[in-house]
Scaffold this motif. Structure first.
Motif: not given
Length: 221
Positions: A160-167, A169-172, A127-130, A174-185
């Motif tokens: 956001k929930f639809a993308i999280e559940n399909a992939t 992953t977890r997405i945050v 798992l990584y955070v990008e 925060a204003d103009t910044k986007i953080h994604i937690l999940g596996s590389f693929q």
């Protein structure tokens, strides 16, 4: 006139090999502990606490402290003066990599992920955070930027929930910044969907493309 002597021939000397008996037994060494690998040096990590995460950290402190101290065997404390979470290896830390895992876990919480989601970083290796910003994809200002953030989250966070559940992953956002937690693929698939939304694609088009990609991934695995 032929010589009566035989032509010269190669002489091969043979010796009997004397066996030296059984091979000596292999030495058995105890596995090195974390503090022995680093020559007894204690290793540290420090994670800064942004002002807006100070109150959530206070509330969730025991949920963060317990797995780090009891399961990962790493010392942790909050430095109130420097406003940093400090981590340190112990003599009974089973693996040196535990320290970095704990630092990643705390950092993920500071980025805005829930403890339940961020704790997966301690348990899984792949798992990584990008992180990236909207301006990295397209330069937007004023109302255009606000509308792009609105497209990313959708009504009530639906997109956001639809993308999280399909992939998976977890997405945050925060204003103009986007953080994604999940596996590389999975991060790659989620990032492509988010970038399409930023560039102006309607949510319906992104959903259909997401269905095709996730179906392909499911077939592969």
């Amino acid at each position: 006139m032929q010589s009566s002597k035989d032509p010269a021939s190669m002489e091969v000397e043979t010796r009997e090999h004397k066996s030296s008996g059984a091979l000596p037994a292999k030495p058995k060494f105890e596995p090195l502990k974390a503090h022995e690998m680093s020559d007894g040096r204690v290793q540290f990590r420090k994670v800064s606490v942004p002002p807006h995460r100070y109150s959530p950290l206070k509330k969730a402190w025991m949920e963060i402290y317990t797995p780090i101290y009891e399961q990962m065997k790493v010392d942790v404390r909050m430095n109130l003066k420097a406003r940093k979470v400090e981590l340190k290896t112990r003599s009974d830390t089973p693996d040196v990599s535990n320290l970095q895992k704990c630092a990643d876990f705390v950092h993920a919480f500071m980025l805005g992920f829930d403890v339940i989601d961020a704790i997966a970083l301690l348990r899984l290796d792949e798992l990584y955070v990008e992180s990236f910003e909207i301006k990295d994809v397209k330069t937007l200002r004023g109302e255009h930027l606000s509308r792009a953030i609105g497209r990313l989250s959708g009504k009530g966070g639906k997109t956001k929930f639809a993308i999280e559940n399909a992939t998976k992953t977890r997405i945050v956002i925060a204003d103009t910044k986007i953080h994604i937690l999940g596996s590389f693929q999975n991060i790659k698939v989620a990032r492509d969907s988010l970038c399409s939304l930023i560039l102006g694609s309607p949510a319906g088009k992104v959903y259909s493309k997401l269905r095709q990609v996730t179906a392909r991934l499911a077939e592969r695995f």
